[in-house]
Design a protein around this motif. Sequence first.
Motif, PDB file in Angstrom:
ATOM      1  N   CYS A   1      -5.799  -1.153  -1.099  1.00  0.00           N
ATOM      2  CA  CYS A   1      -5.338  -1.534   0.294  1.00  0.00           C
ATOM      3  C   CYS A   1      -6.178  -2.272   1.785  1.00  0.00           C
ATOM      4  O   CYS A   1      -7.597  -1.313   1.849  1.00  0.00           O
TER       5      CYS A   1
ATOM      6  N   GLY B   1      -6.446   2.332   0.489  1.00  0.00           N
ATOM      7  CA  GLY B   1      -5.181   3.254  -0.344  1.00  0.00           C
ATOM      8  C   GLY B   1      -4.906   2.084  -1.366  1.00  0.00           C
ATOM      9  O   GLY B   1      -5.015   1.561  -1.621  1.00  0.00           O
TER      10      GLY B   1
ATOM     11  N   CYS C   1      -6.255   0.553   4.502  1.00  0.00           N
ATOM     12  CA  CYS C   1      -6.414   2.044   5.028  1.00  0.00           C
ATOM     13  C   CYS C   1      -7.698   2.206   3.677  1.00  0.00           C
ATOM     14  O   CYS C   1      -7.297   3.665   3.588  1.00  0.00           O
TER      15      CYS C   1
ATOM     16  N   CYS D   1      -0.387   3.040   3.733  1.00  0.00           N
ATOM     17  CA  CYS D   1       0.174   2.340   5.146  1.00  0.00           C
ATOM     18  C   CYS D   1       1.634   2.216   5.284  1.00  0.00           C
ATOM     19  O   CYS D   1       1.567   1.458   6.351  1.00  0.00           O
TER      20      CYS D   1
ATOM     21  N   CYS E   1       1.036  -1.164  -0.110  1.00  0.00           N
ATOM     22  CA  CYS E   1       0.949  -0.037   0.235  1.00  0.00           C
ATOM     23  C   CYS E   1       0.741   1.146  -0.064  1.00  0.00           C
ATOM     24  O   CYS E   1       1.805   1.291   0.730  1.00  0.00           O
TER      25      CYS E   1
ATOM     26  N   VAL F   1       1.229  -1.112   4.170  1.00  0.00           N
ATOM     27  CA  VAL F   1       1.605  -2.844   4.708  1.00  0.00           C
ATOM     28  C   VAL F   1       1.320  -3.719   3.484  1.00  0.00           C
ATOM     29  O   VAL F   1       1.004  -3.069   2.266  1.00  0.00           O
TER      30      VAL F   1
HETATM   31 ZN    ZN Z   1      -3.000   1.181   3.748  1.00  0.00          ZN
END
Ligand code: ZN
Length: 245
Positions: A146, A151, A149, A124, A121, A126
Amino acid sequence: MNAKRPLIAVLTGAGISTDSGIPDYRGPNGLWQRDPSAQELVTIGPYLADPEVRRRSWLMRAEAGALAAEPNAGHRALVELERSGLPVRVLTQNVDGLHQRAGLPARKVLELHGTAHRVQCVRCRVRGEMAAALVRVAAGEPDPACPACGGVLKPCTVMFGETLDPEVLRQAEAIAKACDLFIAVGTTLQVHPVAVLPQVALERGARLIVVNAEPTGYDPVAAELIREPISTALPALVRRLIAGQ
Ligand code: ZN
């Protein structure tokens, strides 16, 4: 204490994976030279700005089937070299993961341009599996977001317009400085900053072997040039190295 044994650094480019059915996108006849709109799909600016670019990018990845590619004799030769006990580190410009899939321990492989097997992402940071993202694409999500979040997700590859991870680059330079033999396989050694690595090795007195069908800028300073196809040339070279020749 063991005597210091010569470190072998092997830099691999697209040429080692073409026999596994993965095209050389960046090469002179590569997709990204022939079709600038395809290059947009792997350029960070348009990718982040335009959901339509992302939709086409995911579709391209789903259709390319690169995750299913199998290693070839070139990848297997480097596994044989590592298993012989000679200290070897592989630096690769490829994002296909085929060195590890062939059996090289992950700690022996430095992925200079990242990996196409993972996604990240951009908000964030991840990480997740590319395979899971492609399942979502196949299930009808044109631009999977994502899961944490919402994203934008992108592959863990270095896109055009992005710089290499400085820590990865630092490690690559350290390996180039420490090696006694630098073997460049299936790369024209034109993409910076990877292109400087053989120079770093040469300045420290390493020997350079170039295995590539096309001429490279390093041919005049190479101790040995091998033009044969990689799938046959690399196994032969590895046998010589293991035999100490
Ligand atoms: Zn994210």
